[in-house]
Every structure is written in structure tokens, then in C-alpha cells.
Motif scaffolding. Structure first.
Motif, PDB file in Angstrom:
ATOM      1  N   GLU A 347     -18.385  35.367  42.914  1.00  0.00           N
ATOM      2  CA  GLU A 347     -17.377  35.601  41.878  1.00  0.00           C
ATOM      3  C   GLU A 347     -18.000  35.746  40.490  1.00  0.00           C
ATOM      4  O   GLU A 347     -17.542  36.537  39.665  1.00  0.00           O
ATOM      5  CB  GLU A 347     -16.380  34.437  41.877  1.00  0.00           C
ATOM      6  N   TYR A 348     -19.070  34.958  40.241  1.00  0.00           N
ATOM      7  CA  TYR A 348     -19.719  34.985  38.919  1.00  0.00           C
ATOM      8  C   TYR A 348     -21.227  35.162  39.116  1.00  0.00           C
ATOM      9  O   TYR A 348     -21.989  34.194  39.027  1.00  0.00           O
ATOM     10  CB  TYR A 348     -19.453  33.692  38.149  1.00  0.00           C
ATOM     11  N   PRO A 349     -21.717  36.383  39.394  1.00  0.00           N
ATOM     12  CA  PRO A 349     -23.153  36.587  39.634  1.00  0.00           C
ATOM     13  C   PRO A 349     -23.978  36.207  38.396  1.00  0.00           C
ATOM     14  O   PRO A 349     -23.662  36.665  37.298  1.00  0.00           O
ATOM     15  CB  PRO A 349     -23.248  38.097  39.916  1.00  0.00           C
ATOM     16  N   PRO A 350     -24.995  35.383  38.543  1.00  0.00           N
ATOM     17  CA  PRO A 350     -25.806  34.974  37.388  1.00  0.00           C
ATOM     18  C   PRO A 350     -26.707  36.112  36.907  1.00  0.00           C
ATOM     19  O   PRO A 350     -27.309  36.819  37.724  1.00  0.00           O
ATOM     20  CB  PRO A 350     -26.636  33.808  37.925  1.00  0.00           C
ATOM     21  N   THR A 351     -26.813  36.268  35.587  1.00  0.00           N
ATOM     22  CA  THR A 351     -27.664  37.323  35.007  1.00  0.00           C
ATOM     23  C   THR A 351     -28.862  36.744  34.267  1.00  0.00           C
ATOM     24  O   THR A 351     -29.942  37.322  34.285  1.00  0.00           O
ATOM     25  CB  THR A 351     -26.844  38.193  34.040  1.00  0.00           C
ATOM     26  N   LYS A 352     -28.679  35.600  33.626  1.00  0.00           N
ATOM     27  CA  LYS A 352     -29.781  34.979  32.890  1.00  0.00           C
ATOM     28  C   LYS A 352     -30.696  34.232  33.856  1.00  0.00           C
ATOM     29  O   LYS A 352     -30.247  33.685  34.861  1.00  0.00           O
ATOM     30  CB  LYS A 352     -29.242  34.002  31.841  1.00  0.00           C
ATOM     31  N   SER A 353     -31.988  34.175  33.486  1.00  0.00           N
ATOM     32  CA  SER A 353     -32.954  33.542  34.383  1.00  0.00           C
ATOM     33  C   SER A 353     -32.691  32.048  34.550  1.00  0.00           C
ATOM     34  O   SER A 353     -32.873  31.488  35.635  1.00  0.00           O
ATOM     35  CB  SER A 353     -34.380  33.770  33.865  1.00  0.00           C
ATOM     36  N   VAL A 354     -32.225  31.384  33.479  1.00  0.00           N
ATOM     37  CA  VAL A 354     -31.953  29.953  33.596  1.00  0.00           C
ATOM     38  C   VAL A 354     -30.795  29.699  34.558  1.00  0.00           C
ATOM     39  O   VAL A 354     -30.816  28.742  35.345  1.00  0.00           O
ATOM     40  CB  VAL A 354     -31.657  29.333  32.212  1.00  0.00           C
ATOM     41  N   ASP A 355     -29.789  30.571  34.528  1.00  0.00           N
ATOM     42  CA  ASP A 355     -28.664  30.431  35.457  1.00  0.00           C
ATOM     43  C   ASP A 355     -29.105  30.730  36.891  1.00  0.00           C
ATOM     44  O   ASP A 355     -28.676  30.067  37.836  1.00  0.00           O
ATOM     45  CB  ASP A 355     -27.531  31.368  35.044  1.00  0.00           C
ATOM     46  N   GLN A 356     -29.973  31.737  37.030  1.00  0.00           N
ATOM     47  CA  GLN A 356     -30.492  32.059  38.362  1.00  0.00           C
ATOM     48  C   GLN A 356     -31.284  30.875  38.930  1.00  0.00           C
ATOM     49  O   GLN A 356     -31.188  30.557  40.116  1.00  0.00           O
ATOM     50  CB  GLN A 356     -31.372  33.302  38.282  1.00  0.00           C
ATOM     51  N   ALA A 357     -32.061  30.213  38.048  1.00  0.00           N
ATOM     52  CA  ALA A 357     -32.851  29.060  38.498  1.00  0.00           C
ATOM     53  C   ALA A 357     -31.933  27.949  39.007  1.00  0.00           C
ATOM     54  O   ALA A 357     -32.188  27.351  40.055  1.00  0.00           O
ATOM     55  CB  ALA A 357     -33.720  28.550  37.348  1.00  0.00           C
ATOM     56  N   ARG A 358     -30.850  27.696  38.272  1.00  0.00           N
ATOM     57  CA  ARG A 358     -29.912  26.643  38.702  1.00  0.00           C
ATOM     58  C   ARG A 358     -29.269  26.997  40.045  1.00  0.00           C
ATOM     59  O   ARG A 358     -29.117  26.140  40.913  1.00  0.00           O
ATOM     60  CB  ARG A 358     -28.832  26.455  37.641  1.00  0.00           C
ATOM     61  N   VAL A 359     -28.906  28.269  40.188  1.00  0.00           N
ATOM     62  CA  VAL A 359     -28.253  28.719  41.424  1.00  0.00           C
ATOM     63  C   VAL A 359     -29.218  28.613  42.611  1.00  0.00           C
ATOM     64  O   VAL A 359     -28.838  28.171  43.697  1.00  0.00           O
ATOM     65  CB  VAL A 359     -27.732  30.160  41.250  1.00  0.00           C
ATOM     66  N   PHE A 360     -30.489  29.000  42.402  1.00  0.00           N
ATOM     67  CA  PHE A 360     -31.473  28.872  43.469  1.00  0.00           C
ATOM     68  C   PHE A 360     -31.630  27.404  43.878  1.00  0.00           C
ATOM     69  O   PHE A 360     -31.750  27.077  45.066  1.00  0.00           O
ATOM     70  CB  PHE A 360     -32.834  29.425  43.031  1.00  0.00           C
ATOM     71  N   GLY A 361     -31.641  26.506  42.895  1.00  0.00           N
ATOM     72  CA  GLY A 361     -31.750  25.082  43.200  1.00  0.00           C
ATOM     73  C   GLY A 361     -30.559  24.583  43.999  1.00  0.00           C
ATOM     74  O   GLY A 361     -30.715  23.804  44.951  1.00  0.00           O
TER      75      GLY A 361
END
Length: 773
Positions: A347-361
Motif C-alpha cells: 500500500e505504501y512502497p518505501p522510496t527513501k533508503s532509511v525507510d527501505q532499511a526499516r522495511v527490510f528489517g
């Protein structure tokens, strides 16, 4: 433009006037007609000038308005929540147009307003040196023009930018503290109390981010007092920072306390602008004490707030969902946690690298709990790569947590070398950055790993660190504090309500799925309810009985306390009466000695009686001090010694010959020690007055009493007289004065030394006896 119009009007009027003068040869009638024409022309020219002036002023105001519109449009692009390079370019384009127009009309206020926005743009581009130069120019302009409010605002803006400077460092945060302090000073002078307090809160926040937790806590508590003093209601931001400081220090009870106060303040004031952050703070506090269902409820509320916002704070959304997923795992809902993360990403694809890092975690954690080990490890490594290589340094806390999570993953799957490596990395940060609770868990994991690998010495060391941290976080006092907070805020009530709701849902499901056994289930439920009511009634009766017993005990304790207080007051009154009578008796003895001295002709006998009078006066004065003060067992030494010196001055008549120099700290001594000090002082000063200055007309007696480390006190009596003979041996001397001083110093458990160097010095160092107070 205005000057050109005025010149044109003046030239036309002059031309018509010259023509009028040349018409003197014409008839009166023609001259009169022409005169009327001339008046009309004058009037038209004047109106034309006024009209042109009005148009010029209108054009000037229109330009100012246009400049402000351009700056507002540029700020819109600059401060967009997800601004990209195109947004920054659009912002610069608008600022450039505004700057050109400001220079055309030479409006210095607008020119420096443009400089301010240019500095903000440079900060966004991470060009800090250039941005700071622009801001310094703006600050200097406002200062020179005595616009102190805008100067303070600019200092505050500079502090905020330095606070978030990348790469982040202790020094850059210290620079931000300096800017906030200058803003606070100006706000205080201007009387802007709320802005002054906010600047102080920014200083405390900076110290918190430096890891100076005790200093930050002290500052925040002072700010709370100031806010309450000025009637400011929105205290939740300060409570939030206090909760952070306590969690980092490992005080979970205080962290929960301030988190509750934060949410309560937010709800009471109706200020829900940061509700997701504050609900998340409280959820983390509940998580830390094992109240996972309450944490889940609050995190769901926070997610709902975030999703309802027009401009969603995606970073906060991913962080809150990550916490929610981990809490769902704690209550054995692993699949639900994984599905939650996957739905949010969709629903809310992450674009910033910090958000991507949190999502990967988050994905890695959920994959691991759902036994998808390879996917878990892959996502963990992606998370670490993004944090290490793509993030600014102010995400250090997240990086530490990422190392810790990966270490736990490898430990769980018995890859102990990798686990140990990441655990050690998670600790390799400045003090105050890593939460104490995490440090505790890392030491426990390192203990287990070294135990498995046979490194028993280091394993024991890690276990000792874990034990010390665990004791400091979960000691008996803090556990009791947490329990009291649970009762205070109705945690147990909330849990019962949730359990009852869960039971009702299960009962409804049972009724739907087992319709054939409805009568049996109904009877069972009825029995269950009757038993519950009976248990509740018994519990209620027990509580009522306990409450009555506690109330009775409280009344009994209150009565005893009252009786004890009465006894203490009577004792104090009696002690004062005793001191008063002792003082009177000593004065009677002194009067008798004084009367006896008048009849004596022997000089030695007269001197002995006079010395005795001084000793008795020192003791009498001390008892006078004791019955005149509220502290009936302690003497304020500065006042006591000063009164003794006044007595010396009056008795020996030395005003014009000998002066006293004093240097006292604020020291209180028990009466037994004070008497000894007074007698030592009496002997030393009397000897100095009588024997030190026989060969000179003027002299100085210096008296110092200073506090030293470890409750030690230094007493020094020094004169600049002739001293004693070099052959004089202090150790073997049997003179009454020296023997008395030595004996009194021994009574004080102190060390006495006599120094014969450019005068006579008596130095005594003794320990303040606090056990007597």
C-alpha cells in the motif's frame, strides 16, 4: 519616476507663466480669460502629479507583495515532506526572482529575507559553510537594526539546522547548543516566555542526543517547572523527552511514568498533531515491562492516526508498523505479523533508503519467525548495507539496533562467530546512544556464546555485566514503582477488560460452532459465572477487610508520629533551656572571676584568671548560640568565631594596633567539636595578642576555616609577629597553651602542626563528625 513627473509639471507651469507675462500688451478682457485658463492648467498639473505619486506607491506595494508571494512559493517547494532535486531547483528559481525584485526596489528587509531562504536551501543541499555565512549576514543585519525578535528567530533556526547536521557529531550538536543559548537569551530579554522555554528545551534535546542523559534530565525538569509557572499547558513534548532519557538510562518505571504523563497531557489539551509518536512512546514503555497486548493496542491506534493524515509521515509509519509486527510475534501471531508488513509495503512502497532499511528489517524478523531462514538472512543483510552505506550519521541508534537484531538472528541459528561480531558492533557507539536494556541483552547473549565456545573467563565477565545491568534496571524498588504505576493508570483494569472481551468472543464462537450442545454449554457458562461471582465477592470481602485493617494501622501510625513529634519538640525545648541555664551559670562564674581579678596584685594570677575568663566566654557563647538557634545540636562557625574576635577586640583594646583577617566557608559543627575549636582559637589568638607583637606597633592575625575533601576541615590561625625562638621545641614543650591546643586537637581526632616562619602559625586538620548530628 516621481522626480520626472514633478519636473514635467514644473516646466509646463513655467511656460504658461511666461506667456501670461508677455500678454501685458493685450486687452484686460483677453488677459482675464487667459488667467482663468492658467489656473485650470495649474490645477490639472497638480492633480496629475498626485495621481502619478499614488500610482508609484501602489506599484511599490505591488512589488513587495509579489516578492513575498515568490518567497512563499519557493518555501512550499523547499519544505515539501519528500523534496527532490526538481523541488529544490523550483525553490531556487523563485528565490532568485524575489532577490532580483528586492534589489530593484532596494528593500533591505526583503533582501535579507531572501538571504534567509537561500541559507535554508543550502542547508537542504548539505552546503553548511555557505549556509552559515548567509545566516550570519542575516543575524548581523537584524542586530544592527535592533530587530531582536527576528535575530532570536534566526539564531533558533541556525540551532535547528546544526542539530540535524550530517554527518552528525558531538561538536556540531554543541554548536547548535550555542545558537539555542543565544536565542534563549534574546527571548528572555524580550519577555517571550514560551519561546524562551522552547529554546531551553531544544538545548536539553541536544544534550540528550549527545548522550549527556543526567544533564538533559536536569534541564528538562527545570523547563517543566518554568512551563507550569507561566501556565503553559502543552507539556507532552517535554514529558516525551524525559521518557526517552529514562529509557536510555534503563529506568523503566520512570520511562512508563513520563510516557503516561505525555499521552495524558496531549489528550487533555486536545493537541493530537504528534499523537502517533506519543502513542508509540507509551507502547514501547509497555513493551519493555512485558505488557505486549497493551503495546499492540496503542501501536494500532498510532498506525490509524498516521494513515488518516493528509501528508503521511512514511518514516514514522514504517517504524510503528515494525514495532507492531514484533509485538504480534510476542503474542504468537507470526503469520499475522508478516502479512501486516507485506500489506504496508504494497500500500505504501518505501522510496527513501532509511525507510527501505526499516522495511527490510521488519521483513527479516517476520520471515525468521515464520521459519523462512534464507529470506530472513537476505533481508537482514540488505538492511545492514543500507544503514552502513546510505544513511546519515544521525541514524546511529537504528544502526545499533540493526546490528543487535542480526546478532540475535545468528545466535538463534547457532552461527556464533557471526553473532558475536554483530553483538560487539552494536555496542561500539558513544555512551547514551544505545539503550541500557539492549546493552543488558547483548551481554547476556555474549555470555551464552562464550560459554558454548568454551571461553569461560570472558563468559563470566559478560554475565557479571549482565547481572549488574539487570539489577540496576529491575531492582526491587523499580519493580515496586512499576507496579504502583500499573495500579495508578489502571493497567490491571485494562487487562481484565481485554480478557473479558476475549472470553466473550470465544463464547460466541463456541455457541455458533456447537449449536447442538447449547444447553450443556449454557449450564457450564452459568456455573462459571456463578463461580466467578463467588470468587469476586470473596475477593471483594477480603479487600474490604484488608482496607479496614490498613486504615486502622494508618491511624495508629499517625497517632504515634504525633506523639513522637510532640516528644521531639519537648526535647528541643528542654535542650534550649539547658543551654540557656548553662550559659547563665558560666556568666556568673565569669563575673566572679572578674570580681576576683580586681583584688589580685599578682600579675601571673591575674593573667591566669583572665585566660580562664576567655575560655569560659568561648564556652558560654557557644551555649548562647545553641539556645538561640533552631538547630539545637549544631553551631554556625562563621558567626561564632566572629563573636569571639569581637570579644578579643573589646577585652584587649587592640583596635588601633592589631587587626583580624578572616576566611570562612559556611561550616556547621556539632557542639562538642565547636567547643574544642573555640578553645583552640581562644588560646592561639590570646598568645598572639600578648606575645607576637611586643616589638611592633601594628599586626595582623589571620584566621581561616575551610572545607576540604572527604568531610575534612582545615583550621589555621596565623600572625605576622616575631614568632618564637628557633630553639623552641613544640613536641617537648610543656607550656599550658600548647598542651591545651594539643589536647583539644586530639579530642577532635585531628592533626596539629606549629609553624614558626615569619610569625606563628597553628594549623589543625580534622574530620567533621557527622555521626554526632
Amino acid at each position: 519616476m516621481v522626480s520626472d513627473d514633478l519636473k514635467s509639471v514644473s516646466e509646463n507651469n513655467l511656460f504658461l507663466t511666461v506667456i501670461f507675462l508677455k500678454m501685458s500688451v493685450y486687452s484686460i478682457k483677453k488677459r482675464l480669460l487667459f488667467f482663468l485658463l492658467l489656473i485650470c492648467v495649474y490645477s490639472l498639473n497638480a492633480n496629475s502629479y498626485r495621481y502619478n505619486s499614488f500610482k508609484t506607491e501602489q506599484a511599490f506595494n505591488s512589488t513587495q507583495e509579489k516578492i513575498n508571494q515568490l518567497l512563499e512559493r519557493g518555501a512550499f517547494f523547499l519544505y515539501k515532506s519528500d523534496s527532490f532535486k526538481t523541488d529544490l531547483d523550483n525553490a531556487r528559481l523563485n528565490f532568485d526572482k524575489a532577490y532580483v525584485l528586492s534589489n530593484q526596489i532596494n528593500d533591505q528587509d526583503l533582501i535579507h529575507k531572501c538571504f534567509f531562504y537561500y541559507s535554508e536551501l543550502l542547508f537542504e543541499e548539505n552546503k553548511y559553510p555557505e549556509a552559515l555565512k548567509k545566516l550570519e549576514k542575516v543575524i548581523a543585519y537584524y542586530h544592527d537594526n535592533k530587530n531582536f525578535e527576528k535575530e532570536a528567530n534566526t539564531w533558533e533556526a541556525m540551532g535547528s539546522r546544526l542539530f540535524w547536521r550530517s554527518p552528525r557529531s558531538f561538536a556540531s550538536i554543541e554548536e547548535s547548543v550555542s545558537s539555542f543559548e543565544k536565542a534563549a537569551q534574546l527571548y528572555k530579554i524580550l519577555g517571550f516566555n514560551e519561546k524562551y522555554a522552547y529554546a531551553l528545551k531544544s538545548i536539553a534535546d541536544a544534550h540528550l542526543n549527545q548522550g549527556r542523559l543526567d544533564l538533559a534530565e536536569k534541564e528538562l525538569l527545570k523547563i517543566l517547572i518554568f512551563y507550569k509557572k507561566i501556565g503553559y499547558k502543552k507539556l507532552h513534548f517535554t514529558y516525551d523527552l524525559l521518557a526517552d532519557s529514562q529509557r536510555l538510562k534503563g529506568d523503566l518505571g520512570k520511562s512508563l511514568y513520563y510516557s503516561e504523563l505525555c499521552v495524558k497531557s496531549m489528550e487533555n489539551t486536545g493537541d493530537f498533531s504528534y499523537a502517533p509518536i506519543f502513542y508509540q512512546q507509551l507502547a514501547v514503555a509497555y513493551r519493555d515491562i512485558g505488557k505486549h497486548q497493551l503495546a499492540i493496542d496503542l501501536l494500532r491506534k498510532a498506525v490509524s492516526f498516521l494513515q488518516s493524515q493528509k501528508d503521511i509521515d512514511y518514516g514514522n509509519l514504517y517504524e510503528t508498523v515494525d514495532l507492531l509486527a514484533k509485538e504480534l510475534v510476542e503474542v504468537k501471531k507470526q503469520k499475522k505479523a508478516l502479512k501486516l508488513i507485506q500489506n504496508i509495503i504494497k500500500e505504501y512502497p518505501p522510496t527513501k533508503s532509511v525507510d527501505q532499511a526499516r522495511v527490510f528489517g521488519s521483513l527479516a524478523f517476520c520471515y525468521n519467525k515464520n521459519n523462512q531462514i534464507a529470506l530472513a538472512e537476505s533481508n537482514y543483510l540488505k538492511m545492514i548495507d543500507l544503514y552502513e552505506n546510505k544513511q546519515p550519521t544521525f541514524f546511529l541508534i537504528d544502526l545499533s539496533k540493526a546490528y543487535f537484531q542480526l546478532g540475535k538472528f545468528y545466535q538463534e541459528h547457532k552461527k556464533f562467530d557471526k553473532a558475536k561480531n554483530y553483538f560487539l558492533k552494536s555496542l561500539n557507539f558513544s555512551k547514551g546512544i544505545v539503550e541500557l536494556n539492549q546493552i543488558k541483552e547483548v551481554n547476556l547473549s555474549l555470555f551464552k556464546i562464550d560459554s558454548v565456545q568454551g571461553n569461560y573467563i570472558t563468559a563470566i565477565q559478560y554475565f557479571q555485566k549482565y547481572k549488574n545491568l539487570n539489577d540496576s534496571i529491575f531492582n526491587e524498588k523499580k519493580n515496586k514503582q512499576i507496579e504502583e504505576l500499573q495500579i495508578l493508570y489502571g493497567l490491571e483494569k485494562k487487562e481484565k477488560e481485554f480478557s473479558k472481551l476475549k472470553l466473550d468472543i470465544n463464547n460466541e464462537k463456541g455457541k455458533n460452532t456447537q449449536a447442538r450442545n447449547m444447553i450443556k454449554w449454557g449450564a457450564g457458562i452459568l456455573i462459571f459465572l456463578l463461580v466467578g461471582i463467588f470468587v469476586f465477592w470473596k475477593s471483594y470481602q477480603t479487600k474490604q477487610k484488608n482496607n479496614k485493617l490498613l486504615l486502622s494501622q494508618k491511624n495508629e501510625i499517625d497517632q504515634k508520629n504525633y506523639a513522637l513529634q510532640k516528644l521531639v519538640l519537648e526535647k528541643e525545648s528542654l535542650m534550649k533551656e539547658i543551654h540557656h541555664r548553662v550559659k547563665n551559670n558560666l556568666q556568673i562564674v565569669m563575673s566572679l572571676l572578674r570580681s576576683q581579678s580586681h583584688t589580685l596584685k599578682n600579675e601571673e594570677a591575674f593573667e591566669a584568671i583572665q585566660k580562664s575568663q576567655h575560655r569560659l566566654y568561648a564556652i558560654s557563647l557557644l551555649h548562647q548560640k545553641l539556645y538561640m538557634t533552631d538547630i539545637v545540636r549544631e553551631i554556625e562557625m562563621k558567626s561564632y568565631i566572629n563573636d569571639l574576635l569581637i570579644n578579643f577586640t573589646d577585652t584587649f583594646d587592640i583596635k588601633d594596633r592589631i587587626s583580624f583577617e578572616v576566611d570562612f566557608d559556611n561550616i556547621y559543627l556539632h557542639e562538642t567539636q565547636a567547643i574544642a575549636v573555640g578553645l583552640i582559637l581562644n588560646e592561639s589568638v590570646t598568645n598572639a595578642i600578648k606575645y607576637a607583637f611586643s616589638d611592633q606597633t601594628m599586626g595582623i592575625i589571620s584566621i581561616a576555616m575551610k572545607s576540604k575533601e572527604n568531610s575534612k576541615i582545615l583550621l589555621e590561625i596565623r600572625d605576622n609577629g616575631k614568632g618564637v625562638s628557633n630553639n623552641f621545641n613544640f613536641d617537648t614543650s610543656s607550656t599550658l597553651g600548647i598542651t591545651l591546643i594539643k589536647g583539644l586537637a586530639e579530642q577532635l581526632d585531628g592533626n596539629v602542626s606549629f609553624i614558626n616562619n615569619n610569625g606563628w602559625t597553628v594549623r589543625i586538620e580534622f574530620l567533621r563528625n557527622t555521626s554526632l548530628t
